[in-house]
Design a protein around this motif. Structure first.
Motif, mmCIF file in Angstrom:
data_model
loop_
_atom_site.group_PDB
_atom_site.id
_atom_site.type_symbol
_atom_site.label_atom_id
_atom_site.label_comp_id
_atom_site.label_asym_id
_atom_site.label_seq_id
_atom_site.Cartn_x
_atom_site.Cartn_y
_atom_site.Cartn_z
ATOM 1 N N VAL A 90 -10.703 2.159 -1.909
ATOM 2 C CA VAL A 90 -9.503 2.901 -2.296
ATOM 3 C C VAL A 90 -8.471 1.956 -2.912
ATOM 4 O O VAL A 90 -7.827 2.274 -3.913
ATOM 5 C CB VAL A 90 -8.910 3.641 -1.076
ATOM 6 C CG1 VAL A 90 -7.607 4.310 -1.441
ATOM 7 C CG2 VAL A 90 -9.897 4.652 -0.543
ATOM 8 N N LYS A 91 -8.367 0.753 -2.331
ATOM 9 C CA LYS A 91 -7.415 -0.226 -2.850
ATOM 10 C C LYS A 91 -7.731 -0.600 -4.295
ATOM 11 O O LYS A 91 -6.840 -0.832 -5.089
ATOM 12 C CB LYS A 91 -7.495 -1.493 -1.988
ATOM 13 C CG LYS A 91 -6.329 -1.656 -1.032
ATOM 14 C CD LYS A 91 -6.410 -3.002 -0.377
ATOM 15 C CE LYS A 91 -5.033 -3.574 -0.193
ATOM 16 N NZ LYS A 91 -5.043 -4.789 0.619
ATOM 17 N N ASP A 125 -7.208 1.561 -8.220
ATOM 18 C CA ASP A 125 -6.075 1.400 -9.123
ATOM 19 C C ASP A 125 -6.376 0.444 -10.267
ATOM 20 O O ASP A 125 -5.915 0.629 -11.374
ATOM 21 C CB ASP A 125 -4.868 0.857 -8.345
ATOM 22 C CG ASP A 125 -4.012 1.989 -7.826
ATOM 23 O OD1 ASP A 125 -4.461 3.151 -7.950
ATOM 24 O OD2 ASP A 125 -2.916 1.720 -7.311
ATOM 25 N N LEU A 171 -0.554 4.778 -1.631
ATOM 26 C CA LEU A 171 -1.788 4.921 -0.851
ATOM 27 C C LEU A 171 -1.448 4.991 0.637
ATOM 28 O O LEU A 171 -1.867 4.153 1.417
ATOM 29 C CB LEU A 171 -2.712 3.723 -1.119
ATOM 30 C CG LEU A 171 -3.205 3.560 -2.552
ATOM 31 C CD1 LEU A 171 -3.850 2.211 -2.744
ATOM 32 C CD2 LEU A 171 -4.184 4.672 -2.881
ATOM 33 N N LEU A 202 0.832 -1.207 0.000
ATOM 34 C CA LEU A 202 0.000 0.000 0.000
ATOM 35 C C LEU A 202 0.866 1.258 0.000
ATOM 36 O O LEU A 202 0.609 2.207 -0.741
ATOM 37 C CB LEU A 202 -0.920 0.017 1.227
ATOM 38 C CG LEU A 202 -2.195 -0.815 1.168
ATOM 39 C CD1 LEU A 202 -2.918 -0.749 2.492
ATOM 40 C CD2 LEU A 202 -3.100 -0.317 0.053
ATOM 41 N N SER A 261 2.570 1.790 -3.380
ATOM 42 C CA SER A 261 1.752 2.305 -4.468
ATOM 43 C C SER A 261 1.199 3.694 -4.147
ATOM 44 O O SER A 261 0.313 4.181 -4.832
ATOM 45 C CB SER A 261 0.620 1.318 -4.784
ATOM 46 O OG SER A 261 -0.106 1.041 -3.616
ATOM 47 N N ILE A 265 -4.379 5.115 3.440
ATOM 48 C CA ILE A 265 -4.988 3.811 3.705
ATOM 49 C C ILE A 265 -3.970 2.913 4.406
ATOM 50 O O ILE A 265 -4.310 2.168 5.327
ATOM 51 C CB ILE A 265 -5.458 3.184 2.368
ATOM 52 C CG1 ILE A 265 -6.628 3.970 1.805
ATOM 53 C CG2 ILE A 265 -5.827 1.727 2.539
ATOM 54 C CD1 ILE A 265 -7.872 3.940 2.636
ATOM 55 N N VAL A 310 -11.616 1.200 2.825
ATOM 56 C CA VAL A 310 -10.257 0.768 2.497
ATOM 57 C C VAL A 310 -10.265 -0.075 1.220
ATOM 58 O O VAL A 310 -9.437 0.130 0.321
ATOM 59 C CB VAL A 310 -9.634 -0.017 3.684
ATOM 60 C CG1 VAL A 310 -8.299 -0.615 3.288
ATOM 61 C CG2 VAL A 310 -9.448 0.897 4.872
#
Lengths: 211, 203
Positions: free
Chosen positions: B159-160, B163, A99, A94, A97, A102, B156
């Protein structure tokens, strides 16, 4: 008004742990459980075997924490190539990348909270055993925080259940759960029970009733 | 001690405190450890009943409509609350799937239903059976309902996935958010001491 104020135990009273009703603590014959006349819960002045049970659950949690972190919790298969992720590698991915917001949430829920919880429970247990001078009000507060934040560790398990159901795009992208998730869920459950079995009144007792 | 006052033992430190159980809208804290002893809430039964009715309806909506849906070139998938549980079960993680089922579906729903049962009976003075037992079970399962944690997990996961694919929000998610807010509001408006006392008077 400088009289020392009594606790329920010192006044030979016992309060129901569920509904709070006060009773006179009459010595009952052994193996006879007294029940609350209002809600029916078993009456006890302090949670039974609180320290022993909490120690047992905390140690179980510590042991389960090892497989929970070593085994992968889910596998992401992209274009036929599968990469198993452990809790830690998932968080690192995470961050890599970009993020990071998060990443911070998942890190807090999956690593920080379980570790913090286990450490705090051990410290609280030791503080009762060795009668540390750690301020009682502070200890009670720390316990309450730990008890409240425990459930947030289930975040990862719930996230897996969502991803597994949602990401089923065959060859393109697929997410499957792994055994590590079970171990991690067990850690969360066991530590939640550990927090529940600890009795904050032991922190405040002037005498060691548990000995 | 005047007749209007009552002795209570603090849950956290066991100290005996005197409170006035009839003081309208009053909060009482333990004089030694500061824990909340009792909060006499205003219009507790009516407010909670309104909330729980909405909660029950919205929970059914949250369960039956998709929460998120995913679109990648040509392929589309969506999930509801229960599909995650079923899929975990099929992949062999039976323990996990059972836990997710209990914490996000069964317990939140049973909690709403139990509160609804007790509050309706108190509001209209209906003598329905097993109310004390039900309220006791409610207290035991209370901590294991985790709507708010599931909510964070949805965010979560969203958002993951942004991509890889386009994620869109379903009706289920809106209903789910409402359920979560309602569940928080109920814990703010519900006055368990009042309910215990009313149930004790008419078991």
């Amino acid at each position: 008004m400088n009289r020392r104020r009594l606790t329920a135990k010192e006044a030979s009273l016992v309060s129901c742990h569920l509904c709070g009703k006060l009773f006179r603590d009459t010595p009952a014959p052994k193996r006879v459980k007294r029940r609350c006349t209002r809600c029916g819960a078993t009456l006890h002045s302090r949670k039974p075997e609180s320290l022993a049970r909490t120690w047992a659950l905390v140690i179980t949690g510590l042991i389960l924490y090892i497989p929970a972190n070593l085994y992968p919790i889910m596998t992401v298969t992209q274009m036929g190539r599968g990469t198993p992720d452990t809790i830690l590698s998932g968080i690192v991915a995470l961050f890599n990348s970009g993020l990071w917001s998060i990443g911070v949430i998942v890190f807090t829920a999956s690593i920080l909270i379980p570790v913090l919880k286990l450490v705090v429970m051990v410290l609280l247990l030791l503080s009762v055993h060795f009668r540390w001078r750690w301020p009682r009000r502070q200890r009670t507060l720390v316990y309450k925080i730990v008890e409240y934040i425990g459930k947030w560790s289930m975040l990862d398990i719930f996230m897996i259940s969502i991803l597994v159901a949602l990401v089923k795009l065959g060859f393109l992208l697929n997410i499957t759960p792994n055994k590590g998730a079970s171990a991690f869920a067990a850690v969360v459950i066991v530590t939640m029970f550990a927090a529940m079995s600890f009795d904050t009144r032991l922190i405040w007792d002037r005498k060691n009733y548990h000995e | 001690m005047t007749p209007r006052q009552q002795l209570v033992a603090c849950r956290d430190c066991d100290l005996i405190n005197t409170i006035n159980p009839h003081a309208y809208g009053e909060r009482f804290q333990c004089t030694r450890c500061g824990s909340l002893l009792r909060h006499n809430k205003i219009n507790s039964i009516e407010r909670s009943l309104a909330l729980v009715t909405a909660g029950l309806i919205l929970f059914l909506v949250a369960c039956s409509y998709p929460i998120l849906s995913l679109k990648v070139v040509g392929a589309a998938t969506s999930n509801t609350l229960i599909t995650g549980v079923i899929d975990l079960y099929h992949y062999g993680l039976k323990d996990c799937s059972l836990m997710v089922f209990f914490m996000t579906i069964l317990i939140p729903f049973v909690k709403f239903a139990m509160i609804f049962y007790i509050l309706t009976s108190l509001r209209w003075n209906l003598y329905l059976p097993k109310r004390l037992l039900i309220f006791r079970v409610y207290h035991i399962i209370d901590t294991w309902g985790m709507l708010e944690v599931y909510m964070l997990a949805i965010i979560v996961a969203m958002v993951k996935l942004t991509d890889f694919a386009t994620v869109s929000i379903g009706i289920g998610l809106y209903a789910f958010i409402a359920c979560m807010v309602i569940s928080f509001s109920i814990s703010a408006t519900l006055d368990p001491h009042l309910i215990w006392e009313r149930l004790e008077a008419n078991p």
